[in-house]
Scaffold this motif. Structure first.
Motif, PDB file in Angstrom:
ATOM      1  N   GLU A 157      64.301  50.411  17.968  1.00  0.00           N
ATOM      2  CA  GLU A 157      65.717  50.029  17.930  1.00  0.00           C
ATOM      3  C   GLU A 157      65.911  48.660  18.573  1.00  0.00           C
ATOM      4  N   TYR A 183      68.774  49.498  24.114  1.00  0.00           N
ATOM      5  CA  TYR A 183      67.992  49.933  22.953  1.00  0.00           C
ATOM      6  C   TYR A 183      66.529  49.973  23.355  1.00  0.00           C
ATOM      7  N   ASN A 234      64.658  46.012  16.078  1.00  0.00           N
ATOM      8  CA  ASN A 234      65.632  45.796  15.006  1.00  0.00           C
ATOM      9  C   ASN A 234      66.842  45.018  15.509  1.00  0.00           C
ATOM     10  N   HIS A 235      67.250  45.290  16.738  1.00  0.00           N
ATOM     11  CA  HIS A 235      68.398  44.577  17.311  1.00  0.00           C
ATOM     12  C   HIS A 235      68.112  43.080  17.387  1.00  0.00           C
TER      13      HIS A 235
END
Length: 417
Positions: A99, A95, A102-103
């Motif tokens: 992204e 990612y 957020n992960h």
């Protein structure tokens, strides 16, 4: 000041693998112990990577860091584990930038855990950050991101019931033991090893079984005695392992070794024996499961328990996601501010130099010129102008790069990195 998330030279990535696609064997060969994590951090530093954080648990191994290309991080992972690039490509994930951010939020708050609401990973993130800081491999971005994830985790614990009931594999293992072994308080329980999940399981066993004769064996007796002292356990010598297994009704294995430490040759029992292997990689040889009277359960099976507690947790997911969205939004605002802060600072400096020159010029032209009033007025104008620019950049993140370049060009600014 570095534009951490949208730099032309490096981006923020996470590369890793988890229980979702990688089986227990694959997760085992990609696991990192403390020594290999330290080696990885030092190699990252020598290769010029600016900031990296490593987590390795029974369910996942992940590297969060800045690199020109994610392959740099994949190479670091494969170079310090038994895994290969080809194996990673089959089950791993990458990612980038938002992204990846957020992960980390979803992982750290238990939404991406094998058992929904398992918050043990947040302590792993903290430990990963401290380990990176020891090697001088953290930065303001990583520190702020970790603190934001910790904040979201705390809020979800306090404001939802996502973590109600069983909160970990350790608790799930105790639930399993209680459901399968009657009269557990009278049974012989043997804990082999002092791995973290094993210690947590032991703590839960003490709390929920009223069993006052749990035996602990570890290769290093000092470690065993430290754990035993905390939980009031009986410590036996490593040489007595086979004899104690013969007596046991329940054997919990958590040695943290890279190879099986309990094989079928060690087990000779004439009564039912429940064996729980709570280790990644597996610490109990598969041949144990073929023995008569023996039931072998690995933590993957425990993790898949879908009891009523987990079902109840699912209704709190939307509330948890709303909290993540709020805290993550605040982090992104801070990040965008960090990105354009050097430009705003340079703009303010430029306007101040214009102000000083103009005040000096007007002082020569105007009789009884009031320096103080002119400075107060022009300072307020400068503040309003820079605030307008800052608000524009903050509210238009998708075009902020172009806006920053335009501001630099129009005002002929030079910004410090």
């Amino acid at each position: 000041m570095k534009a951490y998330n949208i730099s032309k030279h490096s981006s923020f990535y996470v590369v890793g693998l988890s229980y979702k696609k990688a089986d227990v064997h694959t997760r085992g060969i990609f696991s990192l112990n403390e020594e290999s994590r330290t080696n990885l951090l030092r190699q990252a530093k020598s290769s010029g990577i600016d900031g990296i954080l490593v987590t390795s648990t029974c369910n996942r191994t992940e590297l969060f860091g800045f690199a020109q290309h994610p392959f740099q991080l994949i190479q670091l992972l494969c170079g310090n584990t038994q895994g290969t690039v080809e194996e990673f490509q089959k089950v791993g994930y990458v990612y980038k930038n938002y992204e990846a951010i957020n992960h980390m939020f979803r992982v750290g708050t238990g939404l991406d855990s094998q058992i929904l609401g398992d918050f043990e990973i947040i302590s792993q993130i903290k430990q990963g950050f401290y380990a990176s800081r020891e090697e001088d491999m953290t930065n303001h971005f990583l520190e702020r991101l970790c603190n934001s994830v910790i904040q979201a985790s705390k809020r979800i614990k306090n404001e939802t019931e996502l973590s109600s009931g069983a909160t970990s594999v350790a608790f799930a293992s105790v639930q399993y033991i209680l459901s399968k072994v009657p009269n557990i308080s009278e049974k012989n329980i043997l804990l082999f090893g002092t791995g973290k999940i094993g210690r947590n399981t032991c703590e839960n066993l003490v709390k929920h079984t009223d069993n006052d004769h749990i035996v602990l064996i570890n290769r290093t007796r000092d470690k065993a005695e430290k754990v035993a002292g905390k939980f009031n356990l009986l410590v036996k010598e490593y040489g007595e392992l086979q004899e104690e297994i013969r007596k046991a009704d329940v054997l919990v294995v958590a040695t943290g070794a890279q190879h099986p430490t309990v094989s079928g040759d060690l087990i000779h029992t004439s009564k039912p024996l429940l064996v729980l292997d709570l280790s990644i990689p597996r610490n109990v040889d598969d041949n144990v499961g073929n023995l008569e009277n023996v039931t072998l359960v690995h933590l993957d099976q425990l993790s898949k328990m879908t009891d009523d507690t987990l079902k109840r947790r699912e209704k709190y997911i939307p509330k948890a996601e709303a909290i993540i969205s709020e805290v993550e939004g605040d982090f992104k605002k801070w990040l965008e501010t960090r990105k354009f802060a050097p430009t705003i600072k340079a703009l303010k400096k430029k306007l101040k130099s214009i102000q000083e020159a103009e005040i000096d010029n007007q002082r020569k032209k105007i009789k009884d010129f009031n320096d103080e009033h002119a400075e107060i007025l022009s300072d307020r104008i400068i503040q309003k102008i820079t605030t307008h620019f800052a608000n524009h950049l903050r509210e238009s993140p998708n075009s902020s790069d172009e806006s920053i370049e335009l501001i630099k060009k129009v005002f002929q600014l030079e910004t410090s990195k």
